[in-house]
Design an enzyme around this catalytic site. Structure first.
Site, short mmCIF file in Angstrom:
data_model
loop_
_atom_site.label_atom_id
_atom_site.label_comp_id
_atom_site.label_asym_id
_atom_site.label_seq_id
_atom_site.Cartn_x
_atom_site.Cartn_y
_atom_site.Cartn_z
N THR A 264 -6.00 12.06 8.36
CA THR A 264 -4.44 12.20 8.75
C THR A 264 -4.38 13.21 9.95
O THR A 264 -3.82 12.83 10.99
CB THR A 264 -3.48 12.77 7.71
OG1 THR A 264 -3.69 11.53 6.57
CG2 THR A 264 -2.12 12.42 8.04
N LYS B 208 0.96 -1.20 0.07
CA LYS B 208 0.01 -0.04 0.10
C LYS B 208 0.94 1.26 0.13
O LYS B 208 1.86 1.29 0.78
CB LYS B 208 -0.78 0.05 1.34
CG LYS B 208 -1.94 1.07 1.30
CD LYS B 208 -3.17 0.96 0.77
CE LYS B 208 -3.94 1.91 0.53
NZ LYS B 208 -3.75 2.75 -0.77
N LYS C 297 5.29 2.23 -2.81
CA LYS C 297 5.39 3.54 -3.03
C LYS C 297 5.66 3.69 -4.69
O LYS C 297 6.48 2.89 -5.32
CB LYS C 297 6.45 4.37 -2.45
CG LYS C 297 6.10 6.03 -2.14
CD LYS C 297 4.91 5.92 -1.09
CE LYS C 297 4.64 7.22 -0.76
NZ LYS C 297 3.98 7.52 0.34
N ASN D 262 -3.64 20.12 4.15
CA ASN D 262 -4.46 19.22 4.54
C ASN D 262 -4.07 18.76 6.02
O ASN D 262 -5.12 18.76 6.92
CB ASN D 262 -4.49 17.97 3.37
CG ASN D 262 -5.31 16.89 4.21
OD1 ASN D 262 -5.22 15.90 4.71
ND2 ASN D 262 -6.68 17.00 3.88
N SER E 32 -7.34 4.93 4.36
CA SER E 32 -7.35 4.44 3.10
C SER E 32 -7.42 2.83 3.12
O SER E 32 -8.17 2.34 2.21
CB SER E 32 -6.01 4.58 2.58
OG SER E 32 -5.74 5.94 2.18
N LYS F 107 4.72 1.65 8.97
CA LYS F 107 3.46 2.57 9.07
C LYS F 107 2.14 1.67 9.04
O LYS F 107 1.57 1.78 10.15
CB LYS F 107 3.19 3.36 7.98
CG LYS F 107 2.11 4.74 8.57
CD LYS F 107 2.03 5.77 7.48
CE LYS F 107 3.10 6.68 7.33
NZ LYS F 107 2.73 8.00 6.64
P1 NAD Z 1 -0.11 20.01 1.61
O1 NAD Z 1 0.36 19.96 0.27
O2 NAD Z 1 -1.68 20.06 1.61
O3 NAD Z 1 0.41 21.13 2.52
C1 NAD Z 1 1.66 21.43 2.71
C2 NAD Z 1 1.82 22.65 3.52
O4 NAD Z 1 3.06 22.92 4.10
C3 NAD Z 1 1.33 23.89 2.86
O5 NAD Z 1 0.45 24.77 3.72
C4 NAD Z 1 2.46 24.72 2.41
O6 NAD Z 1 2.35 26.05 2.49
C5 NAD Z 1 3.52 24.17 3.66
N1 NAD Z 1 4.79 24.56 3.47
C6 NAD Z 1 5.64 24.24 2.22
N2 NAD Z 1 6.85 24.62 2.33
C7 NAD Z 1 6.87 25.29 3.60
C8 NAD Z 1 8.08 25.98 4.38
N3 NAD Z 1 9.13 25.94 3.81
N4 NAD Z 1 7.64 26.32 5.61
C9 NAD Z 1 6.34 26.45 6.21
N5 NAD Z 1 5.38 25.61 5.71
C10 NAD Z 1 5.78 25.24 4.23
O7 NAD Z 1 0.36 18.82 2.18
P2 NAD Z 1 -0.07 17.57 3.18
O8 NAD Z 1 -0.85 16.59 2.75
O9 NAD Z 1 -0.76 18.70 4.65
O10 NAD Z 1 0.91 16.88 3.95
C11 NAD Z 1 1.91 17.36 4.76
C12 NAD Z 1 2.90 16.55 5.28
O11 NAD Z 1 2.47 15.52 5.89
C13 NAD Z 1 3.86 15.82 4.20
O12 NAD Z 1 5.20 15.37 4.89
C14 NAD Z 1 3.24 14.57 3.89
O13 NAD Z 1 4.21 13.65 3.29
C15 NAD Z 1 2.71 14.28 5.20
N6 NAD Z 1 1.62 13.10 5.11
C16 NAD Z 1 0.54 13.62 4.50
C17 NAD Z 1 -0.60 12.67 4.60
C18 NAD Z 1 -2.00 13.13 3.87
O14 NAD Z 1 -2.94 12.39 4.17
N7 NAD Z 1 -2.14 14.35 3.19
C19 NAD Z 1 -0.67 11.49 5.04
C20 NAD Z 1 0.56 10.98 5.68
C21 NAD Z 1 1.66 11.84 5.65
#
Ligand code: NAD
Length: 465
Positions: A227, A107, A143, A258, A398, A131
């Protein structure tokens, strides 16, 4: 066109390099100390292997199990020729890597990124194995990635790219083999094109082959918030264990996408005070921190952010927010830090900037702390909820989506979130209990649980003796 690596060769690891730079004058003094701004390049797969090696030693794993689990089982490196709108053909390089599927079908997401590398995909597939194991869902780790920048591709070109990805991998994905999902720069529409291509080739309906689909087209209610909510379910568990009322705490969050948004919402609902959030500003090509000492109004900030999670600076200023440097989120006098944006944000170089008040770090992002910082965090007595536990709410939901699709019967949002809370709380409680019992750093405890589950599975299957 399809090149299958059944035996992994470590040929492309680059040695991590480390250099330090200092901020320009005027930006470099906080709390009376100069702030070293590191520019460090960490190879994610080397990180993943170093973490594994350490825990394999703690668990005293045999040599065969170590050799099997410290590298992916299968790697597909392939090319996808795409007919472009202008009549030319462009060839894209793609990867799908399965780290381990002893506990169930692989996954993991598919990323679109111009700088995607095999090592990034290897590391992320490894972390997916741990995870899924730490939250005890019957799935393995995988992945995928395509080297491309979707900003420069039309919708039609992206559709042909998605269909080409699935056409090439058709025999290697499936509800019982490997289940992709959206990740960096991919979304529900990409997943639906991939699903459709798969179903055309398979001659039937197999909605469980892919997750992250829109609600109404096989997606699960609750996935959007899963998340971020999951992050706070684990935090709630920790606060309860430490006898701290959420309403007496404050937090600082990096990111407002998100994960950060829904974590901030649920934390505020529990009575916690979000002092600031930071996010990237594309126009200025820098990040800002938005601070309100009395507590941010999350709805208000959501109302002035764009679809990329960037908050409008002028509107925020008009609403009374202080606009600080992008790294200011890290040095606030709060109880809880929630890095929810990027990897490699908490390093030994910036660690001294963390306030002595901080008691908890919730790793909502993937890999926000570098491995060389763990000892400093541990020595400082800060509780750290490790990323692959903290942000596992997404993959857990998921998994629920896949289960619902396979049954062709969909649950209410409340039912999904109840099941999510149960799974995340149970996973956190198990990790916390082991860490308390053995005096382990929580990352090590979580790794021990996850790696032991996978090691037991490969042994029970007879893959290693
Ligand atoms: P997203 O793209 O929705 O949001 C990313 C955020 O980070 C945005 O607000 C962006 O402006 C900010 N950002 C980018 N560069 C930055 C910086 N230099 N300083 C401060 N803020 C900054 O991404 P997301 O889905 O919220 O994911 C965030 C993290 O969580 C990532 O590491 C992702 O791999 C991890 N993650 C996400 C999910 C999911 O379901 N969305 C699941 C597991 C892990």
């Amino acid at each position: 066109m399809l090149r299958v690596h059944f035996i992994f060769k470590k040929t492309s690891l680059k040695t991590a390099f480390f250099k330090q730079e200092f901020c320009p004058a005027g930006q470099n003094i906080r709390k009376g100390r100069p702030i070293k701004m590191p520019t460090v390049s960490y190879n994610p797969f080397e990180n993943a292997q170093a973490q594994f090696d350490k825990v394999a030693e703690q668990l005293n794993l045999d040599a065969g199990t170590r050799a099997l689990l410290r590298q992916p089982m299968k790697e597909y490196h392939f090319t996808i020729p795409v007919k472009m709108d202008d009549g030319t053909t462009q060839v894209f390089k793609a990867f799908r890597i399965k780290h381990n599927d002893a506990r169930g079908p692989a996954k993991g997401g598919i990323r679109f990124h111009p700088h995607e590398t095999a090592d990034t995909v290897r590391a992320l597939s490894t972390w997916m194995t741990w995870k899924c194991a730490v939250v005890d869902i019957p799935l393995g780790g995988g992945k995928g990635g395509i080297i491309c920048d979707p900003h420069n591709l039309s919708a039609g070109e992206q559709e042909r790219l998605c269909r080409g990805f699935i056409r090439t991998l058709f025999s290697q994905v499936g509800p019982n083999i490997d289940v992709p999902a959206p990740d960096v720069m991919t979304n529900g529409q990409h997943m639906l094109w991939m699903l459709d291509e798969y179903e055309v080739l398979a001659g039937g309906r197999y909605p469980g082959v892919i997750t992250g689909k829109p609600v109404g087209m096989g997606g699960s209610l609750g996935r959007t918030e899963a998340t971020g909510y999951g992050v706070i379910y684990t935090l709630e568990g920790l606060l309860k264990a430490r006898g701290i009322a959420p309403g007496n705490t404050s937090a600082s969050i990096q990111g407002f996408g998100n994960v950060a948004e829904y974590a901030a919402r649920m934390y505020s609902e529990l009575g916690g005070k979000v002092i600031c959030v930071s996010c990237w500003n594309q126009a200025d090509k820098k990040a800002y921190t938005f601070k309100k000492a009395a507590g941010c109004d999350i709805d208000e900030l959501v109302g002035i952010k764009d679809s990329f999670g960037s908050i409008d600076v002028e509107k925020a200023r008009a609403l009374g927010y202080e606009i600080l440097d992008g790294d200011a989120w890290l040095s606030q006098d709060v109880d809880i830090l929630i890095p929810a944006a990027l990897e490699n944000q908490i390093t030994p170089a910036v660690f001294p900037n963390i306030s002595k008040k901080v008691k908890i770090i919730c790793e909502a992002a993937n890999g926000p702390t570098t491995p060389d910082c763990d000892q400093l965090i541990k020595d400082a007595g800060i509780d750290l909820i490790p990323d692959f536990l903290c942000n596992a709410g997404g993959v857990t939901c998921s998994y629920f989506e896949q289960v619902q699709c396979n049954m062709n019967y969909f649950w209410s949002r409340e039912e999904v979130l109840d099941k999510l809370r149960f799974a995340m709380t149970k996973a956190f409680d198990d990790v916390y209990a082991l860490s308390a019992d053995k005096g382990l750093y929580m990352r090590d405890a979580a790794y021990q649980i996850a790696i032991k589950r996978v090691a037991d599975a490969v042994k029970l299957r007879g893959w290693v003796s």
